[in-house]
Scaffold this motif. Structure first.
Motif, PDB file in Angstrom:
ATOM      1  N   ALA A  49       0.823  -1.211   0.000  1.00  0.00           N
ATOM      2  CA  ALA A  49       0.000   0.000   0.000  1.00  0.00           C
ATOM      3  C   ALA A  49       0.856   1.260   0.000  1.00  0.00           C
ATOM      4  CB  ALA A  49      -0.926  -0.004   1.221  1.00  0.00           C
ATOM      5  N   ASP A  50       2.054   1.183   0.569  1.00  0.00           N
ATOM      6  CA  ASP A  50       2.965   2.325   0.683  1.00  0.00           C
ATOM      7  C   ASP A  50       4.145   2.091  -0.254  1.00  0.00           C
ATOM      8  OD1 ASP A  50       4.797   4.270   1.346  1.00  0.00           O
ATOM      9  OD2 ASP A  50       4.565   4.063   3.510  1.00  0.00           O
ATOM     10  N   GLU A  51       4.166   2.805  -1.398  1.00  0.00           N
ATOM     11  CA  GLU A  51       5.222   2.580  -2.388  1.00  0.00           C
ATOM     12  C   GLU A  51       6.596   2.914  -1.826  1.00  0.00           C
ATOM     13  OE1 GLU A  51       6.810   4.170  -6.730  1.00  0.00           O
ATOM     14  OE2 GLU A  51       4.782   4.710  -6.064  1.00  0.00           O
ATOM     15  N   ALA A  52       6.717   4.008  -1.071  1.00  0.00           N
ATOM     16  CA  ALA A  52       8.026   4.425  -0.557  1.00  0.00           C
ATOM     17  C   ALA A  52       8.617   3.350   0.354  1.00  0.00           C
ATOM     18  CB  ALA A  52       7.899   5.746   0.189  1.00  0.00           C
ATOM     19  N   ALA A  53       7.827   2.860   1.308  1.00  0.00           N
ATOM     20  CA  ALA A  53       8.316   1.837   2.224  1.00  0.00           C
ATOM     21  C   ALA A  53       8.598   0.539   1.484  1.00  0.00           C
ATOM     22  CB  ALA A  53       7.299   1.606   3.348  1.00  0.00           C
ATOM     23  N   GLY A  54       7.736   0.200   0.520  1.00  0.00           N
ATOM     24  CA  GLY A  54       7.954  -1.022  -0.251  1.00  0.00           C
ATOM     25  C   GLY A  54       9.228  -0.963  -1.064  1.00  0.00           C
ATOM     26  N   ARG A  55       9.478   0.183  -1.691  1.00  0.00           N
ATOM     27  CA  ARG A  55      10.706   0.330  -2.477  1.00  0.00           C
ATOM     28  C   ARG A  55      11.945   0.250  -1.594  1.00  0.00           C
ATOM     29  NH1 ARG A  55      10.756   1.737  -7.748  1.00  0.00           N
ATOM     30  NH2 ARG A  55       8.792   2.411  -8.720  1.00  0.00           N
ATOM     31  N   LEU A  56      11.904   0.893  -0.454  1.00  0.00           N
ATOM     32  CA  LEU A  56      13.075   0.873   0.419  1.00  0.00           C
ATOM     33  C   LEU A  56      13.317  -0.527   0.979  1.00  0.00           C
ATOM     34  CD1 LEU A  56      15.377   2.393   1.643  1.00  0.00           C
ATOM     35  CD2 LEU A  56      13.870   3.201   3.473  1.00  0.00           C
ATOM     36  N   LEU A  57      12.251  -1.243   1.332  1.00  0.00           N
ATOM     37  CA  LEU A  57      12.417  -2.607   1.815  1.00  0.00           C
ATOM     38  C   LEU A  57      13.006  -3.496   0.719  1.00  0.00           C
ATOM     39  CD1 LEU A  57      12.032  -4.743   4.010  1.00  0.00           C
ATOM     40  CD2 LEU A  57       9.698  -5.097   3.144  1.00  0.00           C
ATOM     41  N   ALA A  58      12.497  -3.363  -0.499  1.00  0.00           N
ATOM     42  CA  ALA A  58      13.045  -4.142  -1.615  1.00  0.00           C
ATOM     43  C   ALA A  58      14.510  -3.808  -1.837  1.00  0.00           C
ATOM     44  CB  ALA A  58      12.236  -3.868  -2.878  1.00  0.00           C
ATOM     45  N   HIS A  59      14.855  -2.546  -1.692  1.00  0.00           N
ATOM     46  CA  HIS A  59      16.235  -2.084  -1.842  1.00  0.00           C
ATOM     47  C   HIS A  59      17.146  -2.752  -0.806  1.00  0.00           C
ATOM     48  CE1 HIS A  59      19.293   0.868  -2.990  1.00  0.00           C
ATOM     49  NE2 HIS A  59      19.475   1.147  -1.718  1.00  0.00           N
ATOM     50  N   LEU A  60      16.644  -2.875   0.418  1.00  0.00           N
ATOM     51  CA  LEU A  60      17.442  -3.479   1.493  1.00  0.00           C
ATOM     52  C   LEU A  60      17.555  -4.991   1.358  1.00  0.00           C
ATOM     53  CD1 LEU A  60      15.933  -1.479   4.507  1.00  0.00           C
ATOM     54  CD2 LEU A  60      18.148  -1.087   3.398  1.00  0.00           C
ATOM     55  N   LEU A  61      16.551  -5.630   0.774  1.00  0.00           N
ATOM     56  CA  LEU A  61      16.521  -7.096   0.714  1.00  0.00           C
ATOM     57  C   LEU A  61      17.236  -7.674  -0.493  1.00  0.00           C
ATOM     58  CD1 LEU A  61      12.843  -7.947   1.786  1.00  0.00           C
ATOM     59  CD2 LEU A  61      14.902  -7.866   3.202  1.00  0.00           C
ATOM     60  N   GLN A  62      17.443  -6.875  -1.538  1.00  0.00           N
ATOM     61  CA  GLN A  62      17.920  -7.411  -2.810  1.00  0.00           C
ATOM     62  C   GLN A  62      19.251  -8.144  -2.673  1.00  0.00           C
ATOM     63  OE1 GLN A  62      18.717  -4.520  -5.937  1.00  0.00           O
ATOM     64  NE2 GLN A  62      18.053  -5.975  -7.488  1.00  0.00           N
ATOM     65  N   GLY A  63      20.242  -7.503  -2.102  1.00  0.00           N
ATOM     66  CA  GLY A  63      21.547  -8.139  -1.953  1.00  0.00           C
ATOM     67  C   GLY A  63      21.522  -9.336  -1.024  1.00  0.00           C
ATOM     68  N   PRO A  64      20.990  -9.189   0.212  1.00  0.00           N
ATOM     69  CA  PRO A  64      20.939 -10.335   1.127  1.00  0.00           C
ATOM     70  C   PRO A  64      20.136 -11.521   0.585  1.00  0.00           C
ATOM     71  CG  PRO A  64      20.628  -8.281   2.323  1.00  0.00           C
ATOM     72  CD  PRO A  64      20.618  -7.929   0.869  1.00  0.00           C
ATOM     73  N   PHE A  65      19.057 -11.262  -0.167  1.00  0.00           N
ATOM     74  CA  PHE A  65      18.264 -12.357  -0.728  1.00  0.00           C
ATOM     75  C   PHE A  65      19.092 -13.179  -1.703  1.00  0.00           C
ATOM     76  CE2 PHE A  65      15.248 -14.100  -3.850  1.00  0.00           C
ATOM     77  CZ  PHE A  65      14.356 -14.748  -3.007  1.00  0.00           C
ATOM     78  N   TYR A  66      19.797 -12.496  -2.574  1.00  0.00           N
ATOM     79  CA  TYR A  66      20.656 -13.180  -3.552  1.00  0.00           C
ATOM     80  C   TYR A  66      21.758 -13.948  -2.827  1.00  0.00           C
ATOM     81  CZ  TYR A  66      23.606 -13.716  -7.724  1.00  0.00           C
ATOM     82  OH  TYR A  66      24.359 -14.219  -8.760  1.00  0.00           O
ATOM     83  N   GLN A  67      22.367 -13.304  -1.834  1.00  0.00           N
ATOM     84  CA  GLN A  67      23.448 -13.942  -1.095  1.00  0.00           C
ATOM     85  C   GLN A  67      22.965 -15.194  -0.375  1.00  0.00           C
ATOM     86  OE1 GLN A  67      26.631 -13.237  -0.963  1.00  0.00           O
ATOM     87  NE2 GLN A  67      27.265 -14.595   0.712  1.00  0.00           N
ATOM     88  N   ARG A  68      21.802 -15.107   0.261  1.00  0.00           N
ATOM     89  CA  ARG A  68      21.311 -16.236   1.062  1.00  0.00           C
ATOM     90  C   ARG A  68      20.858 -17.391   0.176  1.00  0.00           C
ATOM     91  NH1 ARG A  68      21.862 -19.613   4.996  1.00  0.00           N
ATOM     92  NH2 ARG A  68      19.896 -20.492   5.795  1.00  0.00           N
ATOM     93  N   LEU A  69      19.967 -17.128  -0.796  1.00  0.00           N
ATOM     94  CA  LEU A  69      19.354 -18.228  -1.530  1.00  0.00           C
ATOM     95  C   LEU A  69      20.228 -18.756  -2.659  1.00  0.00           C
ATOM     96  CD1 LEU A  69      16.864 -16.885   0.000  1.00  0.00           C
ATOM     97  CD2 LEU A  69      15.490 -17.937  -1.784  1.00  0.00           C
ATOM     98  N   ARG A  70      21.035 -17.901  -3.265  1.00  0.00           N
ATOM     99  CA  ARG A  70      21.876 -18.392  -4.357  1.00  0.00           C
ATOM    100  C   ARG A  70      23.248 -18.831  -3.871  1.00  0.00           C
ATOM    101  NH1 ARG A  70      25.955 -16.870  -7.675  1.00  0.00           N
ATOM    102  NH2 ARG A  70      25.881 -17.446  -9.886  1.00  0.00           N
ATOM    103  N   SER A  71      23.935 -17.954  -3.105  1.00  0.00           N
ATOM    104  CA  SER A  71      25.317 -18.242  -2.732  1.00  0.00           C
ATOM    105  C   SER A  71      25.422 -19.204  -1.554  1.00  0.00           C
ATOM    106  CB  SER A  71      26.050 -16.935  -2.416  1.00  0.00           C
ATOM    107  OG  SER A  71      26.032 -16.069  -3.531  1.00  0.00           O
TER     108      SER A  71
END
Length: 716
Positions: free
Chosen positions: A562-584
């Protein structure tokens, strides 16, 4: 738009190309190492590709958490790498303020990698997963089979992908070969660095280019002749593949000129003739291999069911004979006009082939009455002077994109059953003059997107609307099969489109008063009921099976916010750790990503995983575990994301798309500066609430190539 190219050679031997283009909003780097899969020791196929992967795993100066991938992602940029037969490329595109940090990391990771055995063991599993997917991909195997049709003595006919068996990392001989390959080829004399951007870049090239060890260009081993007999590539149903081999081309020869005219669909040319006979859906011209004067040209024709392959090939060879012997004086001038009207982005400019157009001669005599097309009238398009016309009810204008006359964008969306997929020929013509025309369908929702110079956009849109009013039959183009995860991504917009509201709606930006008046006149004639969109309702959680379970499990999760700003910032914070955790760390597979996406007015976080080993239930479990982890908010992350929404760095195409999605969500007053300010106001509690909402699963839309996994709870 004007751009200038400068060449220089650094004292350590590094060759540098600098594109200066003041109109660009971004900077790009393309670093080419002149060594590829054919330069690796024959005993270790895939070694060059393996090294490319290892280089992204951090250095002593920049560990993986602060390496190139994390840095570029944090700046809203893009990056990738590719290992080809005789060269390897690494490239990125970032805002101008981030080019220094990105270039330093790129040069450091190539010059000073940490090739530890632990990192090699983990990355070899990723390489093996890629090989498994490649082995099962029909299109990839098709390309491999085509290359194998050359001489058996040529390395193109060999295996170079790499897998567990070909990469014996625990053998001393392999480690020595890996180190020697890096020492021999990843030095300054073997590298070409291209930078493009709006600001002077020579100082950065000199500063970070100096990180490479001095050296001279290594003479790569010569390849044997491509042919030891006639090229006879195998054929598949509904397609004609032609390979044309060249052995003695000049180093600066370019095939773009030939490709431009062989794919021209206007009367008199090859594509028009084949389509008039009802034989052709699509024709593509690519160069899958080129090195030291050798080149392999691939012509791929997608055929209709009534086409005779031999007849189509005969016409293609007849046109090639005509093209090689014709007078090209007028055509070269038209080609220069086409080149001048195109406005590439920073990365496209860095990749630009500035070679000399060639006219290769092919055997035979032409018997068909071919002719070169007339000059493209859309190149001379001007804004029509029309009487004052009120803005149609369904059209909204956004003032965010400046009406400078350089770039304008128009989006139109219809909810209708009677429209047809008939704009492909016009889209092909538009692309040649630097105008993007997309015509896409999701369920019963059709969308037209047209972007480029305003006068040309108006000319293309006028022809598009005329074509839609009186459509001629156009055969659907058969597309190559996608990997399971990409199939799910293709299906998601159809799911989100829903039933929709009948009628049409449109958004325009970047048009001045005269161009806007001409556009009002055009759209005022649209059939159907105009409407103003409203914000789409948030969806309840659901699991949809798309396709059948195959060799790999794919899962795509979209969580609207519902909140684009918070959603974008959360996605920004999760992108690197998500790749690191699930792929690497978990090594689920090579296809793992997360991002913020806007689709049909929905804004949300998207997570995708394709795995050869983990079940859908296991993937879902890993997602639950990951979302349960806290997401900490560094000060720099908030500012980095907000800066990406400044008009000075946000590419025109991205800005137009964002405005269109806001329009579909019912907001015609959207301003990226307001979004940037909102992002800067966010604090850790805001991120905690957004993460908790994501973890709850209340609004998860999951697409998967299998039935709902145990543990998934749909909303009731």
């Amino acid at each position: 738009m004007s751009s200038t190219l400068q060449h220089l050679v650094l004292s350590n031997g590094l060759r540098v190309r600098l594109w200066h283009a003041p109109h660009l909003k971004r900077c790009a780097a393309l670093l080419r190492v002149e060594a590829g899969s054919h330069d690796a020791p024959p005993a270790y196929p895939g070694l060059a590709h393996f090294l490319e992967h290892l280089l992204f795993l951090g250095t002593a100066r920049f560990p993986v958490e602060d390496g190139l991938m994390r840095f570029v992602q944090s700046q809203g940029g893009q990056l990738n790498a590719s290992t080809r037969e005789r060269h390897t490329e690494f490239f990125f595109e970032v805002p101008p303020t981030a080019v220094s940090g990105a270039l330093e990391r790129l040069c450091d990771m190539l010059a000073h990698p940490l090739l530890t055995l632990e990192r090699q063991a983990a990355e070899r599993e990723v390489i093996h997963a890629e090989w498994v997917a490649w082995s099962a991909n029909a299109e990839a195997q098709r390309q491999y089979a085509l290359l194998r049709s050359v001489s058996a003595q040529h390395p193109l006919s060999g295996f170079h992908a790499g897998n567990r068996d070909s990469l014996p990392i625990h053998e001393a001989a392999f480690q020595q070969a890996l180190s020697e390959f890096h020492r021999q080829f990843y030095q300054a004399g073997q590298i070409i660095l291209t930078l493009s951007g709006p600001q002077p870049l020579e100082a950065l090239a000199r500063q970070f280019g100096a990180l490479f060890a001095p050296g001279r260009k290594v003479r790569q081993s010569a390849a044997p002749p491509l042919l030891d007999g006639p090229l006879q590539p195998g054929q598949i149903e509904g397609q004609l593949d032609m390979l044309l081999a060249h052995e003695d081309l000049p180093d600066n020869a370019s095939f773009d000129y030939l490709s431009t005219w062989i794919t021209d669909n206007r009367p008199g040319g090859l594509v028009h003739e084949l389509r008039e006979r009802g034989w052709l859906q699509d024709l593509a011209c690519t160069v899958p291999y080129r090195f030291a004067g050798q080149a392999l040209l691939h012509l791929k024709a997608r055929l209709s069911t009534t086409a005779d392959r031999a007849d189509v090939e005969g016409l293609i060879r007849d046109w090639l004979a005509f093209f090689g012997k014709a007078d090209h004086s007028a055509l070269l001038l038209e080609y220069q006009r086409l080149q001048a009207c195109r406005s590439p982005g920073a990365l496209e400019l860095a990749r630009r082939d500035d070679g000399v157009p060639i006219v290769p001669e092919y055997p035979g005599e032409s018997r068909h009455p071919w002719k070169f097309p007339e000059p493209e009238p859309l190149l001379s398009a001007v804004v029509a002077q029309t009487p004052g016309t009120p803005v149609p009810t369904g059209l909204a204008y956004s003032p965010v994109l400046p009406a400078s006359g350089e770039y304008a964008a128009l989006y139109i969306r219809w909810q209708a059953e009677h429209l047809r997929d008939v704009l492909k020929p016009l889209s092909e013509r538009a692309k040649r003059i630097g105008v993007e025309l997309d015509w896409t369908r999701s369920a019963n929702t059709w969308q037209l997107r047209c972007c480029g110079a305003p006068a040309m956009v108006l000319g293309v849109v006028e022809q598009a609307l005329r074509t839609l009013e009186n459509p001629l039959a156009v055969g659907a183009t058969a597309e190559p099969p996608l990997i399971p995860l990409r199939q799910l991504m293709q299906q998601l917009p159809k799911v989100l489109a829903g039933a929709g509201q009948p009628g049409w709606t449109a958004l325009a930006t970047g048009f001045d008063a005269a161009a806007g008046n001409a556009l009002n006149h055009l759209l005022g004639r649209l059939a159907g009921t105009p409407y103003k969109p409203s914000r789409p309702r948030l969806l309840p959680s659901q699991w949809q099976q798309c396709g059948e379970s195959g060799g790999e499990q794919a899962l795509l999760l979209f969580a609207p916010v519902a909140d684009e700003a918070a959603g974008r910032l959360l996605a920004h914070l999760l992108q690197g750790p998500f790749y690191q955790r699930l792929r690497s760390e978990l090594q689920l597979g090579y296809a793992v990503f997360s991002a913020f996406r806007q689709i049909h007015g929905y804004s949300g976080l998207m997570f995708g995983v394709q795995s050869p080993g983990a079940s859908h239930a296991e993937i879902l479990g890993h997602l639950h575990d990951f979302f349960a982890r806290p997401a900490l908010l560094p000060e720099t992350s908030r500012d980095n994301l907000a800066t990406q929404f400044h008009a000075s760095v946000m590419p025109h195409a991205d800005l137009a798309e964002w405005l269109w999605q806001a329009h579909l969500a019912g907001d015609d007053q959207a301003d990226p500066q307001i979004l940037a300010a909102r992002i800067r106001q966010l604090r850790q509690p805001d991120i905690d609430r957004a993460r908790a909402d994501l973890a709850s699963g209340r609004r998860w839309l999951i697409l998967a190539n299998g039935p709902a996994a145990p543990g998934f709870l749909p909303s009731r």
